[in-house]
Enzyme design. Structure first.
Site, PDB file in Angstrom:
ATOM      1  N   PRO A  43      -2.184   2.169  20.227  1.00 54.98           N
ATOM      2  CA  PRO A  43      -0.994   1.566  19.623  1.00 54.98           C
ATOM      3  C   PRO A  43      -1.252   1.359  18.132  1.00 54.98           C
ATOM      4  O   PRO A  43      -2.338   0.918  17.764  1.00 54.98           O
ATOM      5  CB  PRO A  43      -0.868   0.213  20.339  1.00 54.98           C
ATOM      6  CG  PRO A  43      -2.204  -0.061  20.928  1.00 54.98           C
ATOM      7  CD  PRO A  43      -2.935   1.240  21.093  1.00 54.98           C
ATOM      8  N   SER A  44      -0.294   1.719  17.297  1.00 54.02           N
ATOM      9  CA  SER A  44      -0.459   1.518  15.856  1.00 54.02           C
ATOM     10  C   SER A  44      -0.551   0.038  15.543  1.00 54.02           C
ATOM     11  O   SER A  44       0.079  -0.789  16.199  1.00 54.02           O
ATOM     12  CB  SER A  44       0.729   2.135  15.118  1.00 54.02           C
ATOM     13  OG  SER A  44       0.857   1.547  13.842  1.00 54.02           O
TER      14      SER A  44
ATOM     15  N   ASP B 175      -6.479   2.029  -2.874  1.00 50.88           N
ATOM     16  CA  ASP B 175      -7.695   1.815  -2.088  1.00 50.88           C
ATOM     17  C   ASP B 175      -8.000   3.005  -1.182  1.00 50.88           C
ATOM     18  O   ASP B 175      -8.901   2.937  -0.345  1.00 50.88           O
ATOM     19  CB  ASP B 175      -7.657   0.497  -1.291  1.00 50.88           C
ATOM     20  CG  ASP B 175      -6.581   0.467  -0.233  1.00 50.88           C
ATOM     21  OD1 ASP B 175      -5.763   1.406  -0.170  1.00 50.88           O
ATOM     22  OD2 ASP B 175      -6.549  -0.519   0.545  1.00 50.88           O
TER      23      ASP B 175
ATOM     24  N   SER C  30       0.803  -1.223   0.000  1.00 49.91           N
ATOM     25  CA  SER C  30       0.000   0.000   0.000  1.00 49.91           C
ATOM     26  C   SER C  30       0.837   1.275   0.000  1.00 49.91           C
ATOM     27  O   SER C  30       1.620   1.498  -0.906  1.00 49.91           O
ATOM     28  CB  SER C  30      -0.934  -0.078   1.206  1.00 49.91           C
ATOM     29  OG  SER C  30      -1.793   1.006   1.239  1.00 49.91           O
TER      30      SER C  30
HETATM   31  C1  16G Z   1      -4.170  -0.167   7.701  1.00 50.08           C
HETATM   32  C2  16G Z   1      -5.644  -0.221   7.442  1.00 50.08           C
HETATM   33  C3  16G Z   1      -6.259   1.160   7.503  1.00 50.08           C
HETATM   34  C4  16G Z   1      -5.908   1.854   8.790  1.00 50.08           C
HETATM   35  C5  16G Z   1      -4.426   1.813   9.034  1.00 50.08           C
HETATM   36  C6  16G Z   1      -4.116   2.289  10.433  1.00 50.08           C
HETATM   37  C7  16G Z   1      -6.869  -1.654   5.919  1.00 50.08           C
HETATM   38  C8  16G Z   1      -7.021  -2.122   4.501  1.00 50.08           C
HETATM   39  N1  16G Z   1      -5.912  -0.778   6.125  1.00 50.08           N
HETATM   40  O1  16G Z   1      -3.507   0.500   6.670  1.00 50.08           O
HETATM   41  O2  16G Z   1      -7.634   1.033   7.390  1.00 50.08           O
HETATM   42  O3  16G Z   1      -6.340   3.185   8.774  1.00 50.08           O
HETATM   43  O4  16G Z   1      -3.950   0.488   8.922  1.00 50.08           O
HETATM   44  O5  16G Z   1      -2.764   2.188  10.677  1.00 50.08           O
HETATM   45  O6  16G Z   1      -7.576  -2.063   6.804  1.00 50.08           O
HETATM   46  P1  16G Z   1      -2.184   2.336  12.131  1.00 50.08           P
HETATM   47  O7  16G Z   1      -2.770   1.239  12.966  1.00 50.08           O
HETATM   48  O8  16G Z   1      -0.722   2.260  11.960  1.00 50.08           O
HETATM   49  O9  16G Z   1      -2.630   3.683  12.626  1.00 50.08           O
HETATM   50 MG    MG Z   2      -3.797   1.152   0.464  1.00 47.84          MG
END
Ligand code: 16G
Ligand code: MG
Length: 543
Positions: free
Chosen positions: A498-499, A280, A64
């Site tokens: 947490p990320s 996406d 992505s």
């Molecule tokens: C992923 C998720 C996205 C979310 C992001 C948060 C999918 C297809 N993608 O990219 O929706 O906003 O994680 O990232 O579900 P983070 O947990 O590092 O904040």
């Molecule tokens: Mg993407």
């Protein structure tokens, strides 16, 4: 299962000793050079999942918005959905099994998930434009083949296109034709039909500048744009011919830096949008007459779409339920606008498409968007049938028109998952039909100033949250500290989580002014650093 063959093949895709990875919100994601064994094993897992569900399963090779050197993989379930949670655990176990344990873990999964091994398996594969993707998708194919699965390799695809293919194949073509042509034709026909009613003549044909993040979106949009050129002309930037994938461009860059991508020429009031690396996600933006940058994010996309949908729904006079699903990152102004002005019910879920998608399925019409630009609109089967029936039956011209419009909207949204191309066409159609400029759209409400920060901690799992990530329950004292800080500012809100994709804690704050949002975010970061085991440099004020 021919476990000897698996062992032999696996040796060619050997797992580096001691490396462990987790199937997270977006599947597996890390440096491409560490992923060969994971790809092979996801090929194996896709076969088991296909046998178990008696359906076609998808495997997408992409990372992505991550840098070009990274890669990743995720499985797509039968109706185009994200992999079921219990299978995420199987995926993690399988990816982390040491070579000698692989056959046993495979058999274990087969037993736990009650997989009928005599069932046929079919897997479809897609990949993004990263240099590592072709070889890695070959490793997926090796995994599928060694377990006797059949496959179709679509080659280069956007992530949502692969979801679409899976959905088509598992609904016997009812949803659409499972080919790239089928995708182009279905979406473009719905777009052209929908925009026919717009009062726009040939000479003021609408144009849109699209930053494709130097990714797969560029290739696919270039092929597709001829199909809808009657209604919209798109100009591609960052099309991958020169720049590096996701580098200083793309939806993630624009959203997180709140500035335009490099490589696009923007004149004032021109409508521009950015895709992310696998197309996406989408966000819009423009420069005003003073050269100031304005971001029109996923929240505003949800606001535009829901207000658009309300009218024809009212017109057809059928009480179909409409709900909007957001996450804690949704700007407070957007939630207020939707609830108080649009009078639509709004729900909040945890971050990650699968959570929003799931909640949106509870409504006849579920609009879901993350602020970062992931989202779509889901129509329940019952709603779809009702609308199609009304489009045929209704006597009154106005009502029939409204039902027909909704019918086109259903076809235009990728019902399998959020899709930048599909969302872009919906947005463009709505703007054309309503005669709205991007500034008028932006003016639906004014975003509250906000700030996002990252904090490094020794173990981000010491933070756990509840209430759709809006409250921290651990470590002790953190939520109380946040509450005290929030009290100091007007129209303020803050949360930490947490990320799911990086080894950090994310902090979000909003308040009545940018200065206040910045200081609140800083103070909350400091609280996280002190109470949740911060490492490295202490957070500093100022940005
Ligand atoms: C992923 C998720 C996205 C979310 C992001 C948060 C999918 C297809 N993608 O990219 O929706 O906003 O994680 O990232 O579900 P983070 O947990 O590092 O904040
Ligand atoms: Mg993407």
């Amino acid at each position: 299962m021919d476990l000897d063959a698996v062992t032999k093949q696996s040796a060619l895709h050997a797992k580096p000793d001691g490396l462990t990875l987790q199937y997270g919100t977006a599947g597996f994601r890390t440096k491409a050079e560490h992923l060969d064994h994971v790809m092979f094993r996801m090929g194996l897992l896709a076969v088991l999942r296909s046998k178990q569900t008696k359906s076609t399963i998808g495997v997408m090779v992409t990372a992505s918005h991550n840098p070009e050197e990274d890669n990743g993989v995720k499985l797509v379930d039968p109706l185009g959905e994200m992999l079921a949670p219990s299978w995420e655990d199987h995926a993690t176990c399988l990816a982390n099994a040491e070579e000698q344990d692989l056959p046993r873990v495979l058999v274990d999964i087969g037993e736990k998930a009650a997989v009928n091994l005599h069932q046929d398996a079919f897997v479809v594969i897609g990949r993004d434009t990263r240099p590592s993707s072709e070889k890695l998708s070959q490793s997926v194919i090796d995994g599928v083949t060694v377990l006797g699965g059949q496959f179709h390799d679509y080659g280069l695809l956007t992530t949502p296109q692969l979801h679409y293919m899976v959905y088509c194949r598992n609904t016997s073509g009812q949803y659409g034709k499972a080919t790239i042509e089928g995708y182009y034709q279905k979406l473009s026909a719905a777009f052209v039909e929908l925009t026919k009613q717009a009062s726009c003549s040939g000479d003021d044909q609408r144009t849109l500048k699209v930053d494709c993040a130097n990714g797969i979106g560029a290739l696919k949009l270039r092929e597709m744009k001829h199909y809808f050129s009657q209604g919209l002309s798109v100009q591609l930037f960052n099309d991958g011919t020169k720049g590096k994938l996701n580098h200083l461009c793309g939806a993630d860059f624009v959203k997180s830096h709140q500035k335009p991508p490099q490589g696009i020429e923007m004149k004032s009031h021109e409508r521009c949008c950015s895709f992310d690396g696998d197309a996406d996600r989408i966000v819009y933006y423009y420069h005003d007459a003073d050269g100031q940058f304005h971001l029109v994010d996923g929240d505003k996309i949800a606001a535009l779409i829901s207000s658009f949908l309300k009218e024809p729904l009212l017109e057809i006079g059928d009480s179909l339920s409409l709900g909007v699903v957001q996450t804690a990152y949704a700007n407070g102004s957007s939630t207020r606008y939707l609830e108080e002005v649009m009078k639509v019910p709004v729900y909040c879920t945890k971050t990650g498409v699968k959570h929003l998608h799931h909640k949106a399925q509870e409504f006849d019409i579920g609009v879901y968007f993350e602020a970062n630009g992931h989202g779509t609109v889901l129509f329940s089967k019952a709603a779809e049938m009702k609308i199609k029936q009304l489009a045929k039956e209704l006597e009154e011209d106005k009502k029939r028109k409204a039902a027909k419009m909704l019918e086109n909207v259903i076809d235009l949204f990728n019902q399998a998952t959020g899709d930048a191309i599909s969302d872009m066409l919906v947005i463009e159609a709505i703007l054309a039909l309503k005669g709205l400029t991007v500034q008028q759209w932006d003016a639906l409400y004014t975003d509250l100033p906000n700030r996002q920060l990252k904090v490094k901690v020794a173990d981000r799992q010491v933070i756990s949250t509840t209430d759709a990530e809006r409250q921290a329950v651990k470590p002790p004292g953190l939520q109380e500290a946040i509450n005290e800080l929030v009290k100091k500012y007007r129209l303020s809100r803050a949360f930490v989580r947490p990320s799911g994709t990086e080894d950090i804690v994310r902090v979000y704050a909003e308040a009545d002014s940018q200065e206040n949002a910045d200081s609140l975010a800083y103070e909350v970061s400091l609280a996280v650093f002190q109470l949740a085991g911060g490492i490295g440099e202490r957070p500093q004020p100022g940005f």
